[in-house]
Write an enzyme that holds these catalytic residues in place. Structure first.
Site, short mmCIF file in Angstrom:
data_model
loop_
_atom_site.label_atom_id
_atom_site.label_comp_id
_atom_site.label_asym_id
_atom_site.label_seq_id
_atom_site.Cartn_x
_atom_site.Cartn_y
_atom_site.Cartn_z
N HIS A 18 0.86 -1.19 0.00
CA HIS A 18 0.00 0.00 0.00
C HIS A 18 0.89 1.24 0.00
O HIS A 18 1.27 1.75 1.05
CB HIS A 18 -0.92 -0.04 1.24
CG HIS A 18 -1.91 1.10 1.30
ND1 HIS A 18 -3.07 1.02 2.05
CD2 HIS A 18 -1.92 2.33 0.74
CE1 HIS A 18 -3.75 2.15 1.94
NE2 HIS A 18 -3.07 2.97 1.14
N HIS A 20 1.24 4.81 -2.59
CA HIS A 20 0.83 5.56 -3.78
C HIS A 20 2.09 6.18 -4.37
O HIS A 20 2.75 6.98 -3.69
CB HIS A 20 -0.17 6.66 -3.40
CG HIS A 20 -1.40 6.14 -2.71
ND1 HIS A 20 -2.59 5.92 -3.36
CD2 HIS A 20 -1.61 5.76 -1.42
CE1 HIS A 20 -3.49 5.44 -2.50
NE2 HIS A 20 -2.91 5.33 -1.32
N HIS A 198 -9.55 0.98 -0.87
CA HIS A 198 -9.45 1.68 0.41
C HIS A 198 -10.84 1.62 1.06
O HIS A 198 -11.84 1.92 0.40
CB HIS A 198 -9.09 3.14 0.20
CG HIS A 198 -7.65 3.40 -0.13
ND1 HIS A 198 -7.00 2.77 -1.15
CD2 HIS A 198 -6.73 4.22 0.46
CE1 HIS A 198 -5.74 3.21 -1.19
NE2 HIS A 198 -5.54 4.09 -0.23
N GLU A 201 -10.90 3.68 6.41
CA GLU A 201 -9.86 4.61 6.86
C GLU A 201 -10.61 5.74 7.57
O GLU A 201 -10.51 5.90 8.78
CB GLU A 201 -9.04 5.13 5.66
CG GLU A 201 -7.98 6.17 6.03
CD GLU A 201 -7.30 6.80 4.81
OE1 GLU A 201 -7.86 6.71 3.69
OE2 GLU A 201 -6.20 7.39 4.98
N ASP A 279 1.89 4.12 2.65
CA ASP A 279 0.84 4.96 2.05
C ASP A 279 1.41 6.09 1.18
O ASP A 279 1.48 5.94 -0.03
CB ASP A 279 -0.10 5.51 3.13
CG ASP A 279 -1.51 5.74 2.63
OD1 ASP A 279 -1.79 5.45 1.47
OD2 ASP A 279 -2.36 6.19 3.44
N ASP A 280 1.78 7.22 1.79
CA ASP A 280 2.32 8.37 1.06
C ASP A 280 3.55 8.87 1.82
O ASP A 280 3.49 9.92 2.49
CB ASP A 280 1.26 9.48 0.96
CG ASP A 280 0.01 8.99 0.25
OD1 ASP A 280 0.02 8.91 -0.98
OD2 ASP A 280 -0.97 8.65 0.96
N1 HPA Z 1 -6.14 7.72 1.20
C1 HPA Z 1 -6.98 7.82 0.17
N2 HPA Z 1 -6.60 8.19 -1.03
C2 HPA Z 1 -5.32 8.45 -1.24
C3 HPA Z 1 -4.40 8.36 -0.23
C4 HPA Z 1 -4.83 7.97 1.07
O1 HPA Z 1 -4.04 7.89 2.03
N3 HPA Z 1 -3.20 8.69 -0.76
C5 HPA Z 1 -3.39 8.94 -2.05
N4 HPA Z 1 -4.68 8.81 -2.35
ZN ZN Z 2 -3.67 4.83 0.53
#
Ligand code: HPA
Ligand code: ZN
Length: 341
Positions: A18, A20, A198, A201, A279-280
């Site tokens: 996971h 991006h 997703h 969250e 994630d990012d």
């Molecule tokens: N959540 C949802 N969408 C996203 C995320 C995230 O952390 N990062 C990039 N797009």
């Molecule tokens: Zn994500």
């Protein structure tokens, strides 16, 4: 925290499921690409960009994430972005990655799908060859964009069908339930794509069960809010549905207040198949090992817990069973070799 545990986590063979790619864009590269492409950014300096990364929720993050994406224009830009991530991944002994990219974020700006994916794939292939980091690429639909746009993306993707392993669903979650994407996920499944989404969250537990029932996903990205529904937890355990949990993301997007409040240990104790991911990472202050260590420090996880998380990362991947078994055996050999260090 003993340095020993950080070193152990750093060298541990692991997969990342996971991440991006657009979220790995460090401010330094963002500025370099902005200059290369003559694009104006709302920050004057790298430091100012980092300072702006103070998010109050998912939406406030996404606004800056999409702003950052505007510097990505040419195939080489996508190559440089992806290459920077995979070289870092290789250095922390990530052996396999299943990264996301968001085609609509680029096609909406007039950057062709083919330009983005060509640069991404070239970098992933180079990393596989040079470092032995294997990959499966996943393209995500933006859940806050129209269904028509997602359908158009799926049609365009068909040209690259053999190079894209799966489809996912990301962007603003609350108010954009999985049910909106039922038809398109069915079509993607018929075309042989793996499916992930997703869910849970910021959205409610119901989005998790709907992602399973309506989108037929094989993994849930995030999923931390499943703990609010004991029957759902029971189901996820029974069906061995993996969760790709992103601790530093949850912290920075205020899904949890402090690292000590993070539900990772509770998810593991419930018997769920849990993986840890970044994630990012350029926006959330840490790459994969940093996420393992943040949780080890805050929740008192030990080596055996980190080993379990790393094994789950291969188990939950889209690799063939034989390759999973080889990589899991590598973890056992690594743990054995480091047993007394
Ligand atoms: N959540 C949802 N969408 C996203 C995320 C995230 O952390 N990062 C990039 N797009
Ligand atoms: Zn994500």
């Amino acid at each position: 925290m003993a340095d020993g545990l950080r070193d152990f986590a750093h060298g541990l063979p692991k997969a990342e499921l996971h991440v991006h790619l657009e979220g790995t864009l460090e401010p330094e590269l963002m500025f370099e690409l902005a200059e290369r492409n003559e694009i104006e950014l709302p920050y004057r300096t790298v430091e100012a960009a980092r300072k702006a990364y103070d998010f109050k929720d998912l939406r406030s993050f996404l606004d800056l994430y999409y702003t950052g994406c505007t510097v990505l224009v040419t195939e080489q830009d996508f190559y440089d972005l992806t290459w920077a991530y995979v070289t870092k991944a290789a250095m922390e002994n990530i052996r396999h990655v299943e990264p996301f990219f968001d085609p609509q974020t680029h096609t909406d700006r007039g950057v062709p799908f083919g330009v983005a994916i060509a640069g991404i794939l070239r970098a992933l292939e180079d990393a596989d060859e040079m470092f032995g980091v294997s990959f499966r690429l996943i393209m995500c639909f933006l859940r806050d964009q129209s269904i028509e746009s997602a359908k158009h993306t799926l049609r365009t993707a068909h040209l690259y069908r053999s190079r894209i392993a799966g489809v996912g669903l990301d962007s603003a979650e609350a108010g954009f339930p999985p049910s909106l994407f039922e038809d398109i996920f069915r079509a993607a499944g018929e075309q042989g794509y793996h499916r992930v989404a997703h869910a849970g969250e910021e959205g409610p537990p119901r989005y998790i069960s709907d992602a399973l029932d309506l989108l037929h996903v094989e993994r849930i990205d995030h999923g931390v809010r499943c703990l609010e529904d004991p029957a759902l937890v029971k189901r996820l355990v029974a069906e061995r549905v993996p969760l790709t949990v992103c601790p530093l993301s949850n912290l920075r997007l205020r899904v949890v207040e402090t690292a000590a409040d993070h539900p990772l240990r509770r998810l593991m104790e419930a018997g769920l198949v849990v993986t840890v991911n970044s994630d990012d990472p350029a926006y959330f202050g840490g790459y994969l090992t940093d996420n393992y260590i943040a949780m080890a420090e805050a929740l008192g996880l030990g080596r055996e817990d980190l080993v379990r998380l790393a094994k789950a990362s291969f188990q939950a991947s889209f690799l063939p069973e034989k390759r999973k078994a080889e990589l899991i055996a590598e973890i056992d050999a690594y743990a054995e070799a480091h047993a007394s260090s």
